[in-house]
Design a protein around this motif. Structure first.
Motif, short mmCIF file in Angstrom:
data_model
loop_
_atom_site.label_atom_id
_atom_site.label_comp_id
_atom_site.label_asym_id
_atom_site.label_seq_id
_atom_site.Cartn_x
_atom_site.Cartn_y
_atom_site.Cartn_z
N ASN A 24 -0.38 -9.09 7.11
CA ASN A 24 -0.81 -8.23 8.20
C ASN A 24 -0.43 -6.77 7.96
O ASN A 24 -0.93 -5.89 8.65
CB ASN A 24 -0.15 -8.66 9.52
CG ASN A 24 -0.79 -9.90 10.10
OD1 ASN A 24 -1.96 -9.89 10.44
ND2 ASN A 24 -0.03 -10.96 10.20
N SER A 25 0.48 -6.56 7.02
CA SER A 25 1.01 -5.21 6.79
C SER A 25 1.42 -5.07 5.33
O SER A 25 1.49 -6.06 4.59
CB SER A 25 2.24 -4.99 7.69
OG SER A 25 3.29 -5.85 7.28
N ASP A 27 4.39 -4.42 4.39
CA ASP A 27 5.66 -5.16 4.26
C ASP A 27 5.41 -6.64 4.01
O ASP A 27 6.11 -7.25 3.19
CB ASP A 27 6.52 -4.98 5.52
CG ASP A 27 7.10 -3.58 5.64
OD1 ASP A 27 7.16 -2.87 4.61
OD2 ASP A 27 7.49 -3.21 6.75
N LEU A 62 -4.54 -0.23 4.14
CA LEU A 62 -3.75 -1.44 3.89
C LEU A 62 -4.05 -2.04 2.52
O LEU A 62 -3.13 -2.36 1.77
CB LEU A 62 -3.99 -2.48 5.00
CG LEU A 62 -3.23 -3.79 4.87
CD1 LEU A 62 -1.72 -3.55 4.83
CD2 LEU A 62 -3.59 -4.73 6.03
#
Length: 117
Positions: A24-25, A27, A62
């Motif tokens: 989702n990110s 990270d 992203l």
């Protein structure tokens, strides 16, 4: 999340199995990369449905940020999905250019990914 290991031409490949979105990110992408890199994997296979929708909206950055992490570690990433239906010209161009290289590829099937390694 389950990992299936494949071996091809001396390359250890992790295929991620999950019904959930796992990236989702940036990270999240970094965590997946680090976890599998330190387990000795040289390549990672993920399905398009395991990536947040923002990954495919290049304006969010992203995809670029996540893929840069993989490139920096020299870990191959293959994304499996039906990319023939992509409407965005910029995303189609991104996929086309990525498939020219060795580190990131967008493929239609697991067999196609394994054949390309």
């Amino acid at each position: 999340m389950q990992i299936i290991t494949h071996q091809k031409n001396g390359i250890q490949i992790a295929e991620i199995l999950s019904d959930a979105i796992i990236i989702n990110s940036v990270d999240d992408g970094t965590q997946v990369l680090n976890d599998l890199y330190y387990q000795g994997f040289d390549a990672i296979i993920i399905k398009a449905g395991q990536l947040a929708a923002d990954f495919f909206d290049l304006k969010t950055g992203l995809a670029g940020d996540v893929l840069q992490k993989f490139s920096n570690r020299r870990v191959r990433l293959a994304i499996i999905g039906d990319f023939k239906v992509v409407e965005s010209k910029s995303l189609r161009d991104f996929i086309f250019e990525s498939n020219k290289g060795n580190l990131v590829s967008f493929r239609n099937s697991l067999a196609e990914v394994l054949d390309s390694l």
